[in-house]
Design a protein around this motif. Structure first.
Motif, short mmCIF file in Angstrom:
data_model
loop_
_atom_site.label_atom_id
_atom_site.label_comp_id
_atom_site.label_asym_id
_atom_site.label_seq_id
_atom_site.Cartn_x
_atom_site.Cartn_y
_atom_site.Cartn_z
N THR A 70 104.25 13.07 153.92
CA THR A 70 103.86 12.61 152.54
C THR A 70 102.71 13.72 152.08
O THR A 70 102.93 14.04 150.93
CB THR A 70 103.41 11.17 152.27
OG1 THR A 70 104.40 10.36 152.80
CG2 THR A 70 102.90 10.89 151.11
N MET A 73 104.42 16.93 151.29
CA MET A 73 104.85 16.84 149.75
C MET A 73 104.09 17.15 148.84
O MET A 73 104.31 17.68 148.07
CB MET A 73 105.74 15.42 149.70
CG MET A 73 106.99 15.50 150.44
SD MET A 73 108.09 13.62 149.62
CE MET A 73 108.50 14.16 148.05
N ARG A 77 103.29 20.58 145.97
CA ARG A 77 103.54 20.14 144.61
C ARG A 77 104.35 21.30 143.64
O ARG A 77 104.17 22.58 143.76
CB ARG A 77 102.37 19.99 143.79
CG ARG A 77 102.49 19.85 142.27
CD ARG A 77 100.83 19.78 141.70
NE ARG A 77 101.22 19.84 140.04
CZ ARG A 77 100.20 20.12 139.55
NH1 ARG A 77 99.15 20.68 140.06
NH2 ARG A 77 100.02 19.96 138.18
N GLU A 81 104.41 20.09 138.01
CA GLU A 81 104.83 18.96 138.23
C GLU A 81 103.43 18.12 137.99
O GLU A 81 102.43 18.38 138.25
CB GLU A 81 105.16 18.89 139.57
CG GLU A 81 105.58 17.24 140.02
CD GLU A 81 106.50 17.22 141.16
OE1 GLU A 81 107.16 16.32 141.65
OE2 GLU A 81 105.85 18.00 142.19
N ASP A 85 105.02 12.27 137.99
CA ASP A 85 106.28 12.57 138.56
C ASP A 85 106.20 12.73 140.04
O ASP A 85 107.07 12.40 140.72
CB ASP A 85 106.56 13.74 137.98
CG ASP A 85 107.12 13.59 136.32
OD1 ASP A 85 107.43 12.44 136.10
OD2 ASP A 85 106.72 14.55 135.46
N LEU A 86 104.96 13.62 140.47
CA LEU A 86 104.73 13.74 142.07
C LEU A 86 104.58 12.53 142.84
O LEU A 86 105.35 12.23 143.84
CB LEU A 86 103.78 14.39 142.18
CG LEU A 86 103.19 14.64 143.60
CD1 LEU A 86 104.17 15.46 144.56
CD2 LEU A 86 101.97 15.57 143.70
N ARG A 89 108.02 10.52 142.81
CA ARG A 89 108.93 11.33 143.85
C ARG A 89 108.34 10.97 145.21
O ARG A 89 109.23 10.66 146.14
CB ARG A 89 108.87 12.66 143.70
CG ARG A 89 109.60 13.48 144.67
CD ARG A 89 109.76 15.12 144.06
NE ARG A 89 108.59 15.78 144.02
CZ ARG A 89 108.25 16.48 144.99
NH1 ARG A 89 108.79 16.58 145.93
NH2 ARG A 89 107.18 17.14 144.82
N ARG A 92 109.86 7.48 146.16
CA ARG A 92 111.18 7.30 146.52
C ARG A 92 111.64 8.22 147.76
O ARG A 92 112.54 7.81 148.40
CB ARG A 92 112.03 8.10 145.30
CG ARG A 92 111.92 7.46 143.95
CD ARG A 92 112.69 8.00 142.88
NE ARG A 92 112.59 7.58 141.42
CZ ARG A 92 112.99 6.17 141.19
NH1 ARG A 92 113.83 5.60 142.04
NH2 ARG A 92 112.86 5.79 140.08
N ALA A 93 110.83 9.11 148.22
CA ALA A 93 110.95 9.86 149.12
C ALA A 93 110.81 9.18 150.56
O ALA A 93 111.53 8.95 151.55
CB ALA A 93 110.28 11.39 149.30
N GLN A 96 113.43 6.37 150.77
CA GLN A 96 114.55 7.21 151.48
C GLN A 96 114.44 7.55 152.94
O GLN A 96 115.65 7.27 153.78
CB GLN A 96 114.93 8.51 150.60
CG GLN A 96 116.00 9.28 151.35
CD GLN A 96 117.31 8.48 150.86
OE1 GLN A 96 117.56 8.16 149.76
NE2 GLN A 96 118.23 8.38 151.95
#
Length: 200
Positions: A70, A73, A77, A81, A85-86, A89, A92-93, A96
């Protein structure tokens, strides 16, 4: 490509995790000994300590790797972005990755039940959560150097993680499935991000 030695280490680590979780479920966390976990996994107690420092560490087996991914990620960036939005994301990641890890998904209800009912595990979970949020807030501040200060970054991380975790736990406590808990987490993230829209 992962070598034979590394694959063997991964198998041993997984065997220890599976054995520990099975025993925690059957006997109870506090009643299970390190020696029993090692014996169940067909390794020595010394080998157990090559992988984990304690029974608590086994229960939080994926925490450090998930946090590292995390933070990575956030640090990478995408150009231009936006904060919202980041962060979406990231949520969701994270969901997933959890879905792709059959062990994490399979044992999620057991782990949650143990953490919610055993004070020492509650304390450990809170410590890890706070430490993780501090690391993530620092990474977020670094990723948005001209837009966020440490308070903005802390508020964003605290709101997002608090909303998603509480929504997921609340859903599971009401008898919801893991899929419903994921949906709740995403919805909570979207609600939190609307409130964070003024930042940055």
């Amino acid at each position: 490509m992962v070598g034979l030695r590394e694959r063997k280490k991964q198998r041993t680590r997984r065997a220890l995790i599976e054995a520990a979780l099975r025993l925690f479920d059957e006997k109870g966390f506090e009643e299970t000994t390190l020696a029993e976990i090692a014996a169940e996994a067909e390794v020595s107690t010394r080998t157990f300590f090559s992988y984990f420092a304690s029974k608590e560490d086994v229960l939080f087996f994926d925490g450090a790797s998930r946090l590292a991914l995390t933070v990575e990620m956030v640090s990478s960036r995408m150009p231009g972005e936006r904060l919202a939005d980041l962060l979406l994301r990231l949520v969701r990641a994270s969901l997933q990755r959890a879905g792709d890890d059959d062990l994490s998904m399979m044992e999620a209800p057991l782990r949650l039940r143990l953490i919610m009912t055993i004070p020492s595990l509650q304390a450990r979970a809170l410590h890890l959560l706070l430490d993780g949020q501090l690391q993530l807030a620092r990474a977020l501040e670094d990723a948005f150097p001209d837009e966020l200060d440490h308070v903005d970054a802390a508020a964003a991380v605290g709101a997002l993680i608090g909303a998603t975790k509480l929504a997921a736990i609340s859903t599971i406590n009401r008898g919801g499935s893991l899929e419903q808990a994921e949906e709740s987490a995403v919805r909570a993230a979207q609600l939190a991000l609307r409130g964070l829209s003024s930042i940055g």
